[in-house]
Scaffold this active site. Structure first.
Site, PDB file in Angstrom:
ATOM      1  CD  GLN A 119      -3.430  -4.239   6.617  1.00  0.00           C
ATOM      2  OE1 GLN A 119      -3.608  -3.218   5.969  1.00  0.00           O
ATOM      3  NE2 GLN A 119      -3.754  -5.428   6.152  1.00  0.00           N
TER       4      GLN A 119
ATOM      5  CG  ASP B 228      -9.667   0.236   5.381  1.00  0.00           C
ATOM      6  OD1 ASP B 228      -9.436  -0.216   4.255  1.00  0.00           O
ATOM      7  OD2 ASP B 228      -9.122  -0.176   6.421  1.00  0.00           O
TER       8      ASP B 228
ATOM      9  CE  LYS C 140      -3.822  -2.369   2.270  1.00  0.00           C
ATOM     10  NZ  LYS C 140      -4.524  -2.732   3.509  1.00  0.00           N
TER      11      LYS C 140
HETATM   12  N1  GUN Z   1      -6.816  -6.496   6.278  1.00  0.00           N
HETATM   13  C1  GUN Z   1      -7.171  -7.229   5.191  1.00  0.00           C
HETATM   14  N2  GUN Z   1      -7.845  -6.470   4.314  1.00  0.00           N
HETATM   15  C2  GUN Z   1      -7.921  -5.234   4.842  1.00  0.00           C
HETATM   16  C3  GUN Z   1      -8.501  -4.011   4.398  1.00  0.00           C
HETATM   17  O1  GUN Z   1      -9.096  -3.899   3.309  1.00  0.00           O
HETATM   18  N3  GUN Z   1      -8.362  -2.959   5.240  1.00  0.00           N
HETATM   19  C4  GUN Z   1      -7.733  -3.058   6.439  1.00  0.00           C
HETATM   20  N4  GUN Z   1      -7.655  -1.979   7.193  1.00  0.00           N
HETATM   21  N5  GUN Z   1      -7.187  -4.167   6.881  1.00  0.00           N
HETATM   22  C5  GUN Z   1      -7.280  -5.253   6.084  1.00  0.00           C
END
Ligand code: GUN
Length: 299
Positions: free
Chosen positions: A97, A120, A53
């Site tokens: 995350q 998100d 990311k």
């Molecule tokens: N962990 C796995 N997928 C995601 C996501 O789309 N966002 C976040 N914050 N954590 C994740």
């Protein structure tokens, strides 16, 4: 043979649009989109996602702020960091995350994020906007938004008359995915672990979206001939004919046999996965445009 939906290619189109929008925003307002990613603990898979990311954020021309916190971080410390990021005008998007280490409660952390910076799309305000059919003023959760773009590549914007089934009812994916399909006029069924006759429920679907987290659970005889099948699973499994401990990634569907039946199918890797990161970038540049009152780009 099914048409293979190339998520990498669609994601590259989205990120190219994000980069262009970033250049335009910098020229017009001297604002650079800023994405803050917070990770707690040492889970290697989560660190790999966060690295991807941050790398993509830089490629899109953003400022990327990564906060790696030790496993022992307390709930208060994490929420204090979120409060600091909310108040920081150089940060337009905040992502914490998931999953968090067991001693931390994700729900109040997500609630602490300013909805305008919740790239998100997990804050209750953004989830509520999708639920009420407002897809334009909030931020839509990245994986369902990305999966929906792939569905639209095949069927166009209007899914009137089509049956869509989503297997999985999580807040992170299944629920928002079902709501996005509904907003596009599909007739939607949400199936889950307590659903009876799952195979026959799936066989009704013109669009089958699978997010169960079980390697290769969905078989070819669950799929209507010509259906579009979107596989959201990412499972690491050992290669069976090797003693070397080698592993590979598979989705939640039996890809090879379903490719013989479906009309269109997403691969794993290279399907929904790249779309999640692309939509995160899209949400971040949208949040940056909104922060200065500029008309946001559409993806
Ligand atoms: N962990 C796995 N997928 C995601 C996501 O789309 N966002 C976040 N914050 N954590 C994740």
């Amino acid at each position: 043979m099914a048409q293979v939906i190339d998520g990498k290619q669609v994601a590259a189109c989205v990120t190219a649009g994000v980069s262009e929008a970033t250049v335009a925003l910098k020229l017009q307002t001297h604002v650079t989109p800023g994405l803050a990613v917070v990770i707690v603990g040492n889970d290697p898979a989560s660190h790999a996602y966060v690295k991807a990311k941050s790398k993509m954020a830089k490629q899109c021309g953003f400022n990327s702020f990564q906060h790696s916190l030790p496993r022992e971080t307390t709930q208060d410390q994490l929420e204090e960091l979120v409060a600091r990021l909310n108040a920081d005008s150089t940060v337009h998007g905040i992502l914490v995350q998931l999953p968090l280490p067991k001693h931390l409660d994700a729900e109040p952390v997500i609630s602490a994020i300013s909805p305008a910076k919740d790239v998100d799309g997990l804050h209750i305000v953004n989830a509520g906007k999708i639920a009420t059919g407002d897809l334009s003023t909030g931020l839509v959760s990245c994986t369902p938004a990305g999966a929906m773009l792939l569905v639209k590549r095949i069927h166009g914007k209007d899914l009137s008359g089509l049956n869509a089934t989503v297997i999985g009812r999580s807040n992170l994916f299944g629920k928002p995915m079902a709501l996005l399909l509904l907003a596009a006029n599909a007739t939607v069924t949400v199936a889950h672990s307590k659903t009876k006759n799952l195979a026959s429920v799936c066989r009704d679907a013109d669009i089958l979206v699978v997010a169960v987290g079980r390697p290769q659970m969905v078989k070819a005889d669950w799929v209507k001939r010509g259906a579009t099948v979107i596989d959201v699973g990412i499972n690491r499994v050992l290669v069976s004919d090797s003693d070397s401990g080698k592993s590979r990634l598979v989705g939640d569907i039996c890809y090879d046999e379903i490719a013989q039946v479906a009309g269109a199918i997403t691969p794993v890797p290279g399907g929904v996965g790249p779309m999640t990161i692309a939509m995160l970038m899209a949400n971040t540049v949208i949040a940056a445009y909104r922060s200065v009152g500029e008309v946001e780009p559409k993806f």
